[in-house]
Design a protein around this motif. Structure first.
Motif, short mmCIF file in Angstrom:
data_model
loop_
_atom_site.label_atom_id
_atom_site.label_comp_id
_atom_site.label_asym_id
_atom_site.label_seq_id
_atom_site.Cartn_x
_atom_site.Cartn_y
_atom_site.Cartn_z
N THR A 1 0.75 3.81 -3.27
CA THR A 1 0.18 5.15 -3.02
C THR A 1 1.27 6.22 -3.13
OG1 THR A 1 0.44 4.81 -0.63
CG2 THR A 1 -1.73 4.36 -1.59
N ASP B 1 -0.07 7.43 -6.86
CA ASP B 1 -1.35 7.75 -6.22
C ASP B 1 -2.44 6.75 -6.59
OD1 ASP B 1 -3.03 9.21 -4.59
OD2 ASP B 1 -3.67 10.56 -6.19
N LYS C 1 0.83 -1.20 0.00
CA LYS C 1 0.00 0.00 0.00
C LYS C 1 0.86 1.26 0.00
CE LYS C 1 -3.87 2.19 2.41
NZ LYS C 1 -4.87 2.04 3.51
#
Length: 615
Positions: free
Chosen positions: A245, A249, A241
């Motif tokens: 991210t 994004d 994650k």
């Protein structure tokens, strides 16, 4: 440990010691418990029983005790020796102190490379197939078995583009630093192996994942792509994650996303989260939704059914055909499910302008499935590229690694890459040789196994969110270049809660508090003694004190702002030079006075306890 993780190596072990382990499959952990813990408990129970039986025979008991001690030392020594030799720790430590300049000499920075996209950008669907190898096909088509365990995937590869290490079905060779899921994902999207030194920073405590690098997600994000990553497990595991991210994004649609969307009930858990059968259905809905938007999309997903050990059997797996061959059955079932999903995509209106990539993340870690294949057979990860607007110059008999998938993916979208290299990867559609072809795979892998100043510098530049300060933990707020002080924070590197956040309170000394604490709102809060996160609160009382009757008050009680009156102050800190004056007291209904919280300032709102989110 080695029975559960039979193909574990030091690179993977070091990484996972530093990355978040939250989200690990309960089945995998229980496999370890059953293979190791239960045996230990059984031996311990037998020894206790023997000592009880022989407790009146002192000489025998002493002899038995000495035998147990000697046996324990011998077994511990053997276990240590076995782990040391199996993981080849001696070689690992030696090469970590020997540096290679391979990465510095050959790394191509994507942010400094001209990449030209077509006027009409193509969508990308990238499916990472857990532990999927070309090895699973039959010998006739290029695999290692008499039986084809992946007939559907074999047909997809042979009917489309399959970069191969042979003239038949084949694939890429994983290098050191790319042999587990996060390492494989990192390699295919950054063109680099995932290397962390033992002395390096804890990845679990970072607020970003090598932010200096430019990756596939960064390139596509800059080109205007909206990006998604869907998986049936907890995205926090292994730092996935954080990575996706931080680079591009990505919208992360994982196990906890499915719960929040009401797709699965709270507490539902199968294998690593939820099954691939659900994953593909959710993916269909998501693709239908995002394909209606004007912007191009990159939709990535990760399967999990074929994870070691032996995979996850669903209701559609063919037990009659495979009998006791559980893993082979699961692999075949996964192959069919992926093929059915591809058939669905081909029927959708967005398919015409969409490139599909199927790629194994790494070789299987299953302990015995590949143990009987021919010694001369070279195992490789599976790949197939569908609906590419261009064709490769040389598709077969290539020597390449999973790092080469980075520039190859962009090329499959019609992008033109100046120099046809990104990271350490080479565009396989071009006629440019890969680093593995130039140096030889063994030499490339040897140098990648050595220490790297390139990664040392990346590692050194990481800014941890949580910083150790002796026995305390301090919280660093990067955006403001300061440590938290007398405030709530909510950054949780370990993803212990479904929403990915947890509350911590940092006191006036900048330390995360633990245990029961009475804060400025007059309420009690219970914080974990081990990792400081909020367990319970606000509470009107402290349950640990409810049964106690206070008979005296000490100076140390001041900081907790308990029922502390002016008379108590006189009896405990008479003539104190602490600077407490009449303004520090507030009137109570019974005309007594209570000291205010000493750590607050005039600007502080003692009732403002809403957590501050610094994610």
């Amino acid at each position: 440990m080695l029975a559960t993780w039979a193909h574990l190596d030091m690179e993977e072990l070091v990484y996972h010691l530093k990355a978040p382990l939250e989200g690990t499959s309960k089945d995998v952990l229980w496999s370890y418990v059953w293979s190791c813990g239960m045996i230990s408990f059984a031996v311990l129970a037998i020894l206790i029983a023997l000592f009880i039986i022989l407790r009146h025979r002192k000489k025998v008991e002493i002899i038995l005790g000495c035998i147990c001690i000697a046996l324990g030392i011998a077994l511990s020594s053997y276990s240590l020796y076995n782990v040391w030799t199996t993981l080849d720790i001696d070689t690992y430590l030696h090469i970590q102190n020997s540096y290679s300049t391979l990465i510095e000499d050959n790394y191509v920075n994507p942010s400094q490379t001209t990449i030209t996209f077509p006027e009409k950008k193509r969508n990308l669907i990238y499916i990472y197939l857990e532990s999927m190898e070309s090895t699973y096909s039959d010998k006739k088509d290029g695999g290692a078995y008499d039986h084809n365990f992946i007939p559907a995937l074999t047909n997809l590869a042979l009917d489309n583009i399959n970069f191969s290490n042979s003239d038949k079905l084949g694939g890429a060779y994983p290098t050191t630093g790319t042999t587990w899921t996060m390492g494989g994902l990192f390699a295919q999207t950054s063109g680099l192996p995932l290397k962390l030194s033992i002395q390096g920073n804890e990845m679990a405590y970072q607020d970003s994942f090598f932010p200096q690098l430019s990756t596939l997600g960064d390139v596509l994000n800059e080109a205007g792509y909206k990006q998604y990553f869907m998986m049936g497990s907890d995205a926090a595991f292994g730092g996935r994650k954080n990575y996706f991210t931080s680079h591009g994004d990505y919208e992360i649609d994982d196990y906890y996303w499915a719960i929040s969307e009401g797709l699965i009930p709270e507490g539902y858990y199968q294998w690593w989260g939820y099954e691939d059968a659900k994953l593909f259905e959710y993916a269909k809905d998501k693709l239908t939704e995002i394909s209606k938007n004007d912007e191009p999309f990159n939709f990535s997903m990760l399967t999990v059914a074929t994870h070691f050990e032996d995979g996850y059997k669903c209701d559609e797996c063919d037990e009659k055909q495979y009998g006791d061959d559980h893993y082979g059955m699961v692999i075949d079932c996964s192959s069919s499910r992926v093929s059915e999903f591809i058939d669905w995509i081909k029927e959708q209106p967005f398919y015409e302008n969409t490139t599909i990539i199927l790629s194994g993340d790494h070789l299987t870690m299953d302990s015995d499935f590949c143990e009987n294949i021919d010694e001369d057979y070279q195992r490789s990860t599976y790949n197939a590229i569908l609906n590419s607007p261009i064709l490769p110059v040389h598709e077969k008999n290539r020597i390449f690694t999973t790092m080469d998938m980075f520039p190859t993916t962009l090329a499959s979208l019609g992008a033109v890459i100046d120099g046809d290299r990104l990271g350490l990867g080479t565009n396989l559609f071009s006629d440019k040789p890969t680093l593995a072809e130039e140096l030889g795979f063994d030499e490339l892998n040897r140098q990648l196994s050595m220490g790297s100043r390139f990664f040392d510098e990346l590692d050194a530049d990481l800014t941890p969110v949580w910083v150790g300060d002796g026995e305390y933990q301090k919280f660093y707020i990067k955006e403001e270049d300061r440590f938290a002080n007398n405030e709530w924070v909510t950054y949780n590197p370990h993803q212990l809660w479904a929403d990915g956040k947890q509350s911590y309170f940092i006191d006036k000394d900048g330390h995360a508090v633990s245990g029961w604490q009475k804060l400025e709102d007059g309420k009690w809060y219970h914080f974990s003694e081990s990792d400081y996160h909020l367990i319970e609160g606000p509470c009107d009382t402290n349950p640990e004190l409810e049964e106690e009757t206070p008979d005296s008050t000490s100076v140390s009680d001041i900081s907790s702002a308990s029922s502390f009156t002016e008379n108590d102050l006189d009896s405990t800190v008479e003539s104190s030079s602490s600077g407490i004056d009449e303004d520090d007291f507030s009137e109570n209904e019974d005309n007594s006075k209570t000291i205010r919280h000493l750590g607050s300032s005039a600007e502080d709102d003692p009732h403002d306890l809403s957590p501050i989110d610094y994610q």
